[in-house]
Design an enzyme around this catalytic site. Structure first.
Site, PDB file in Angstrom:
ATOM      1  N   HIS A 134      -6.574  -9.943   5.172  1.00 40.93           N
ATOM      2  CA  HIS A 134      -6.716  -8.764   4.296  1.00 40.93           C
ATOM      3  C   HIS A 134      -5.323  -8.235   3.903  1.00 40.93           C
ATOM      4  CE1 HIS A 134      -8.682  -4.663   3.451  1.00 40.93           C
ATOM      5  NE2 HIS A 134      -7.403  -4.351   3.536  1.00 40.93           N
ATOM      6  N   GLU A 135      -4.424  -8.135   4.877  1.00 40.69           N
ATOM      7  CA  GLU A 135      -3.065  -7.620   4.590  1.00 40.69           C
ATOM      8  C   GLU A 135      -2.290  -8.594   3.713  1.00 40.69           C
ATOM      9  OE1 GLU A 135      -3.028  -4.727   5.235  1.00 40.69           O
ATOM     10  OE2 GLU A 135      -4.386  -4.599   6.937  1.00 40.69           O
TER      11      GLU A 135
ATOM     12  N   GLN B  55       0.814  -1.230   0.000  1.00 38.80           N
ATOM     13  CA  GLN B  55       0.000   0.000   0.000  1.00 38.80           C
ATOM     14  C   GLN B  55       0.841   1.271   0.000  1.00 38.80           C
ATOM     15  OE1 GLN B  55      -2.457  -1.617   3.380  1.00 38.80           O
ATOM     16  NE2 GLN B  55      -4.022  -0.400   2.358  1.00 38.80           N
TER      17      GLN B  55
ATOM     18  N   CYS C 159     -10.745  -0.514   3.683  1.00 37.16           N
ATOM     19  CA  CYS C 159      -9.332  -0.520   3.290  1.00 37.16           C
ATOM     20  C   CYS C 159      -8.860   0.916   3.119  1.00 37.16           C
ATOM     21  CB  CYS C 159      -9.163  -1.290   1.982  1.00 37.16           C
ATOM     22  SG  CYS C 159      -7.454  -1.392   1.426  1.00 37.16           S
TER      23      CYS C 159
HETATM   24  O1  GNR Z   1      -8.052  -0.113   8.842  1.00 36.94           O
HETATM   25  C1  GNR Z   1      -8.507  -1.144   8.325  1.00 36.94           C
HETATM   26  N1  GNR Z   1      -9.635  -1.700   8.837  1.00 36.94           N
HETATM   27  C2  GNR Z   1     -10.120  -2.939   8.475  1.00 36.94           C
HETATM   28  C3  GNR Z   1     -11.403  -3.270   8.880  1.00 36.94           C
HETATM   29  C4  GNR Z   1     -11.924  -4.502   8.563  1.00 36.94           C
HETATM   30  C5  GNR Z   1     -11.176  -5.410   7.856  1.00 36.94           C
HETATM   31  C6  GNR Z   1      -9.903  -5.081   7.420  1.00 36.94           C
HETATM   32  C7  GNR Z   1      -9.368  -3.858   7.745  1.00 36.94           C
HETATM   33  S1  GNR Z   1      -7.752  -3.463   7.236  1.00 36.94           S
HETATM   34  C8  GNR Z   1      -7.848  -1.709   7.132  1.00 36.94           C
HETATM   35  C9  GNR Z   1      -6.487  -1.112   6.862  1.00 36.94           C
HETATM   36  C10 GNR Z   1      -5.997  -1.566   5.500  1.00 36.94           C
HETATM   37  O2  GNR Z   1      -6.418  -1.156   4.464  1.00 36.94           O
HETATM   38  N2  GNR Z   1      -5.109  -2.494   5.479  1.00 36.94           N
HETATM   39  O3  GNR Z   1      -4.678  -2.989   4.309  1.00 36.94           O
HETATM   40 NI    NI Z   2      -6.265  -2.723   2.882  1.00 33.75          NI
END
Ligand code: GNR
Ligand code: NI
Length: 169
Positions: A133-134, A51, A91
């Site tokens: 997610h990451e 990112q 995100c």
């Molecule tokens: O801040 C973030 N909150 C979030 C909420 C629910 C599921 C995943 C996330 S990750 C996100 C930060 C981000 O974009 N990480 O890539």
């Molecule tokens: Ni994200």
């Protein structure tokens, strides 16, 4: 320390597959510090190096309410995944968009810590969702790309409209 620029969807650089880290050097430590500053300032609960346009397999997360439990995962691997959860995700690269995504409920992750030592961690709930997610970011995938074509198209239309509104102001 510095706050880094977060790439915004649909930037193609978000689709880059990150490379493994071969040595946890001072450069990596500095990157992790800048990523943490960027994540806390955003604010977000996680951030992948992808990112901030650094295509190395590094993610950080802090899902603690007090925002004092930073954890770095270098070369993370999911070694076990069980159950199914669908949690509303957001995100930092897709501001203002929240959608439900299907993920594993419980995971076991193996990675190197910021100190270069291997560790394993079991995660559930928001922490588990966030790690998955990451890790998707490291493989060049943004959460909206897991949604149906129709939902993704609607999100893209909304983003384009928002950009044109910004330019008209
Ligand atoms: O801040 C973030 N909150 C979030 C909420 C629910 C599921 C995943 C996330 S990750 C996100 C930060 C981000 O974009 N990480 O890539
Ligand atoms: Ni994200």
């Amino acid at each position: 320390m510095s706050i880094l620029t977060i790439l915004l969807y649909p930037d193609k650089r978000l689709n880059t597959v990150a490379e493994p880290v071969h040595a946890v050097t001072e450069e990596i430590h500095n990157l992790i510090k800048d990523m943490a500053e960027t994540m806390y300032a955003a604010p977000g609960v996680g951030l992948a190096a992808t990112q901030v346009n650094v295509h190395k397999r590094i993610i950080i997360i802090d899902t603690s309410p007090a925002r004092d439990k930073l954890r770095a995962f270098i070369n993370p691997e999911i070694v076990e995944a069980t159950g199914v959860s669908d949690c509303e995700e957001g995100c930092l690269s897709v501001p203002g968009v929240y959608e439900k995504v299907q993920r594993a409920q419980h995971i076991r992750v193996r990675a190197l810590g910021a100190d270069g030592a291997p560790f394993e961690l079991e995660a559930d709930g928001l922490e588990s969702v966030c790690i998955q997610h990451e890790m998707d970011h490291l493989d060049g995938k943004v959460f909206v790309e897991k949604l149906s074509r129709l939902k993704r198209q609607r999100i893209l239309t909304r983003i384009k409209k928002r950009h044109s509104d910004e330019n008209a102001r």
